[in-house]
Each structure stands twice: as structure tokens, then as C-alpha cells.
Design a protein around this motif. Structure first.
Motif, mmCIF file in Angstrom:
data_model
loop_
_atom_site.group_PDB
_atom_site.id
_atom_site.type_symbol
_atom_site.label_atom_id
_atom_site.label_comp_id
_atom_site.label_asym_id
_atom_site.label_seq_id
_atom_site.Cartn_x
_atom_site.Cartn_y
_atom_site.Cartn_z
ATOM 1 N N ALA A 172 -19.079 -3.647 -7.146
ATOM 2 C CA ALA A 172 -19.040 -5.485 -8.046
ATOM 3 C C ALA A 172 -17.704 -4.664 -8.610
ATOM 4 N N TRP A 173 -16.993 -5.895 -8.305
ATOM 5 C CA TRP A 173 -15.201 -6.205 -8.869
ATOM 6 C C TRP A 173 -15.655 -6.028 -10.095
ATOM 7 N N ALA A 174 -14.267 -5.885 -10.967
ATOM 8 C CA ALA A 174 -13.641 -5.108 -12.682
ATOM 9 C C ALA A 174 -12.905 -6.060 -12.216
ATOM 10 N N PRO A 175 -12.723 -6.608 -14.340
ATOM 11 C CA PRO A 175 -11.534 -7.085 -13.844
ATOM 12 C C PRO A 175 -9.791 -5.483 -14.300
ATOM 13 N N HIS A 176 -8.405 -6.608 -14.039
ATOM 14 C CA HIS A 176 -8.106 -5.575 -13.958
ATOM 15 C C HIS A 176 -6.100 -6.166 -14.333
ATOM 16 N N THR A 202 -20.773 -8.263 -5.305
ATOM 17 C CA THR A 202 -20.463 -9.265 -6.670
ATOM 18 C C THR A 202 -19.079 -10.049 -6.738
ATOM 19 N N HIS A 203 -19.200 -10.928 -6.819
ATOM 20 C CA HIS A 203 -17.364 -10.405 -6.927
ATOM 21 C C HIS A 203 -17.513 -12.057 -7.663
ATOM 22 N N PRO A 204 -15.561 -12.429 -8.798
ATOM 23 C CA PRO A 204 -15.646 -14.280 -8.653
ATOM 24 C C PRO A 204 -15.816 -14.317 -7.395
ATOM 25 N N GLN A 223 -23.064 -12.221 -10.931
ATOM 26 C CA GLN A 223 -23.218 -10.597 -11.663
ATOM 27 C C GLN A 223 -24.633 -9.697 -12.615
ATOM 28 N N ASN A 224 -25.212 -11.021 -13.091
ATOM 29 C CA ASN A 224 -26.564 -10.388 -13.716
ATOM 30 C C ASN A 224 -28.290 -10.249 -12.547
ATOM 31 N N LEU A 255 -16.634 -7.239 -17.017
ATOM 32 C CA LEU A 255 -17.063 -5.703 -17.212
ATOM 33 C C LEU A 255 -17.892 -5.351 -17.446
ATOM 34 N N LEU A 256 -18.356 -4.367 -16.875
ATOM 35 C CA LEU A 256 -20.093 -3.619 -17.001
ATOM 36 C C LEU A 256 -20.191 -2.941 -18.433
ATOM 37 N N THR A 257 -21.175 -3.194 -18.865
ATOM 38 C CA THR A 257 -21.636 -2.822 -20.372
ATOM 39 C C THR A 257 -22.716 -2.483 -19.919
ATOM 40 N N MET A 258 -22.823 -1.478 -21.017
ATOM 41 C CA MET A 258 -24.430 -0.693 -21.706
ATOM 42 C C MET A 258 -25.641 -1.647 -21.182
ATOM 43 N N GLU A 259 -25.266 -2.389 -21.490
ATOM 44 C CA GLU A 259 -26.396 -3.718 -22.116
ATOM 45 C C GLU A 259 -26.968 -4.397 -20.318
ATOM 46 N N LYS A 260 -25.233 -4.343 -20.264
ATOM 47 C CA LYS A 260 -25.473 -4.775 -18.638
ATOM 48 C C LYS A 260 -26.105 -3.964 -17.343
ATOM 49 N N LEU A 261 -25.818 -2.589 -17.281
ATOM 50 C CA LEU A 261 -26.980 -1.407 -17.091
ATOM 51 C C LEU A 261 -28.333 -1.782 -17.116
ATOM 52 N N LYS A 262 -28.793 -2.798 -18.260
ATOM 53 C CA LYS A 262 -30.438 -2.647 -18.669
ATOM 54 C C LYS A 262 -31.200 -3.375 -17.395
ATOM 55 N N LEU A 263 -30.020 -4.187 -16.707
ATOM 56 C CA LEU A 263 -30.842 -4.904 -15.458
ATOM 57 C C LEU A 263 -31.000 -4.219 -14.281
ATOM 58 N N THR A 264 -30.196 -2.646 -14.190
ATOM 59 C CA THR A 264 -31.199 -1.996 -13.420
ATOM 60 C C THR A 264 -31.346 -1.156 -13.457
#
Ligand code: SN0
Length: 316
Positions: A172-176, A202-204, A223-224, A255-264
Motif C-alpha cells: 500500500a502506497w503511503a504519503p511522504h 494499491t496506489h494513486p 485502497q478500501n 494514510l492508513l488508520t485503525m479504522e481502515k484496518l477494520k476492512l482487513t
């Protein structure tokens, strides 16, 4: 093993991972294998884990180690063939490589891509000069397009923690804040595919990796959707391959979050480090039980020790 610069040098990846798991259990058994042999670690760029883990791995095998920060402590090296050396570069790779090869038995090199000239980086001009002029086995410590010791450590980490034979692994691509190489994601993708995982990247838009590295993986721009049922999420920023070295604008929040991790599928989160907290990954994930980053870093010693052992065994 004669050199270690990519997954192509690894032979059978599953067998190599099994060998690493044995090294992890019997790590002190080959304490004399490298006795009287010297490892050179040559850095053209910064390092914490690669430097310390490879040095520790060499000590575990009884080797001596010479570390040189070529970018700071040595003469500036010219890599161009036929260069007229009338500027700032004092020593040609032809001489430097000959000297290091006399003093050392195995040579590790770190040479990041410049992110300006794609052909130069993707033709691995710097790594290939070392390969051409060093007459000792060479280990990549991250080059223009790959970081094989990191990817090997990542595969060991997945092998030790996976709950099913073919886990779903999402890169998963992340911002920088700055443009980073594609070496880590390139390498991770080729190793994860070779290890038999189901790999989703997954990336933009605009951040597609070179297809030679992403082949065998599924590209998912949403991403989702990519995160659904993931067993591992490997988070990493990289700059554009197509608009080489640039950072095309990204509108959505990646940015990955705990909320998004619930999808996994209660995924474990991985990152090669160094990680910019709250830019690439939030504290809430890095400080949680979902994070494998320290486990990965620990396995850097095992990865390096396995590769050094195999090279020592085939050259003794
Ligand atoms: C390097 C990279 O290839 O992304 C090394 C990773 C092992 N990472 C960076 O250069 C991060 C630099 C920063 O300032 O965050």
C-alpha cells in the motif's frame, strides 16, 4: 551463491526462507565459517538497519567487517567510463574496486537511485560498475531498483507469522514529504509473488511501478477494495516511475488508520523503516499489536546471515 542483488540470485525462494528459519534457530552454529574472511560494507547513502544487521550477521559467522561511508569518508568516486577527471571526483571505480577486492572477501554496496535519470537508475549503472570491477562476491545493500536483503527479511517475517499458506499481501502506497526510490516496493513485489502469496498493489494514479516488478500482482487503485480481507499490509511511499522521481498530486487521503484496518482480516502492518510517524503511518498503528516493524528489523540479521553463509559456503 555467487552474488545477491535480486530475487533472481536467491534460487528457490521457499527453500531459502526455510534455510533462514534454520539459521534463526541454530544461529551460533557457524561461528567459525567466516574466520579470517573480511566483509566490506560500502555506503553511498545513509543506513541504520542494513549497516548494523549485516555487520552483526558477519560477526555471528566469525568474519571481520570494514565499513566505509563512501559518500563522506572516502574520495568521491567517478563511475563514468573514459571520464576526464578534472573536477571534484578523485578516484575511479576501476581503482577503488580493485583495492577493496584485494582487502575483502565479500563486498556489500548501497547505491540509491538518483531519481533524475531513469535509464541510469534502472540500468543499475552504479551497482553494475561494482559488479564489473570487483572480483569478489557482491551483495546489494539497496541499489537503484531493489533492496533484496530487506525483501528477504520481509518474507521470513511473513513465513513466521502467516496463518494460511497463501496469505493476501497488500503493498500500500503511503504519503511522504519527499521523493523516495521505488527500490523497496519493486523488490517486495517480486519477492512476495515469488514466495507464492496473493499480492495486491494499491496506489494513486501515476504511481504505477515498472511492470517487470509488479507482474504477477493485481493493481487496485481503490485502497478500501485492496484492503478487504488482507492478511498483511506492507506500507511504503515511493515516487513516480512514469513521471520519473516526481510526486504527482494526490487528492484522496492515503494514510492508513485503525479504522481502515477494520476492512482487513486483522492484518499485520509492515514497513521497512525508517518510517515518518504520522506522515506515512500513524502512532496508533505503529504502537499497536498490529505492527510487525520491529519483527522485520530483527529478521534483517537472519536474512544477512543466511546470505553471507551461502556465499561463504560456495566460495570456501
Ligand atoms: C529509503 C527508501 O528507499 O525509501 C530506504 C529504505 C530502507 N528511505 C528513505 O530514504 C527515507 C528517507 C526519509 O527522509 O524519510
Amino acid at each position: 551463491m555467487k552474488q545477491f542483488t535480486s530475487v533472481a540470485d536467491a534460487g528457490n525462494v521457499s527453500e531459502l526462507i526455510s534455510e533462514a528459519l534454520t539459521v534463526k534457530i541454530n544461529g551460533q552454529e557457524n561461528a567459525d565459517l567466516g574466520k579470517g574472511k573480511t566483509l566490506a560494507l560500502l555506503f553511498l547513502n545513509p543506513s541504520l538497519r542494513t549497516r548494523m544487521s549485516t555487520q552483526k550477521a558477519a560477526y555471528n559467522l566469525g568474519m571481520n567487517v570494514i565499513v566505509v561511508n563512501l559518500d563522506k569518508d572516502s574520495w568521491q568516486i567517478e563511475f563514468e567510463e573514459g571520464a576526464v577527471m578534472n573536477s571534484t571526483k578523485s578516484e575511479h571505480i576501476k581503482e577503488a574496486a580493485g583495492v577493496v577486492s584485494q582487502y575483502c572477501d565479500i563486498i556489500g554496496v548501497r547505491c540509491f537511485p538518483g531519481l533524475v535519470d531513469r535509464n541510469k537508475d534502472y540500468n543499475e549503472e552504479i551497482l553494475n560498475s561494482f559488479l564489473k570491477y570487483c572480483n569478489k562476491p557482491l551483495i546489494s545493500l539497496e541499489s537503484g531498483t531493489r533492496h533484496p536483503l530487506q525483501s528477504f527479511a520481509d518474507m521470513i517475517t511473513i513465513a513466521e507469522t502467516k496463518k494460511k499458506e497463501e496469505p493476501k499481501v497488500v503493498l500500500a502506497w503511503a504519503p511522504h514529504v519527499k521523493a523516495l526510490p521505488q527500490a523497496v516496493p519493486n523488490s517486495f513485489a517480486e519477492w512476495a509473488v515469488a514466495s507464492g502469496a496473493e499480492v495486491v498493489i494499491t496506489h494513486p494514479e501515476g504511481y504505477e511501478l515498472d511492470e517487470q516488478f509488479s507482474k504477477g500482482a493485481t493493481i487496485e487503485y481503490n485502497q478500501n477494495k485492496a484492503l478487504a480481507d488482507a492478511d498483511y499490509v506492507y506500507v511504503k511511499n515511493w515516487s513516480s516511475f512514469t513521471n520519473y522521481g516526481e510526486m504527482p498530486e494526490v487528492k484522496e487521503n492515503w494514510l492508513l488508520t485503525m479504522e481502515k484496518l477494520k476492512l482487513t482480516n486483522a492484518a499485520k502492518v509492515m514497513h521497512c523503516l525508517p518510517v515518518r510517524r504520522n506522515v506515512e503511518l500513524p502512532d496508533e498503528i505503529l504502537d499497536s499489536a498490529s505492527s510487525l516493524v520491529q519483527h522485520q528489523a530483527g529478521n534483517r540479521v537472519i536474512a544477512a546471515q543466511t546470505i553471507l553463509k551461502k556465499i561463504l559456503e560456495s566460495n570456501s
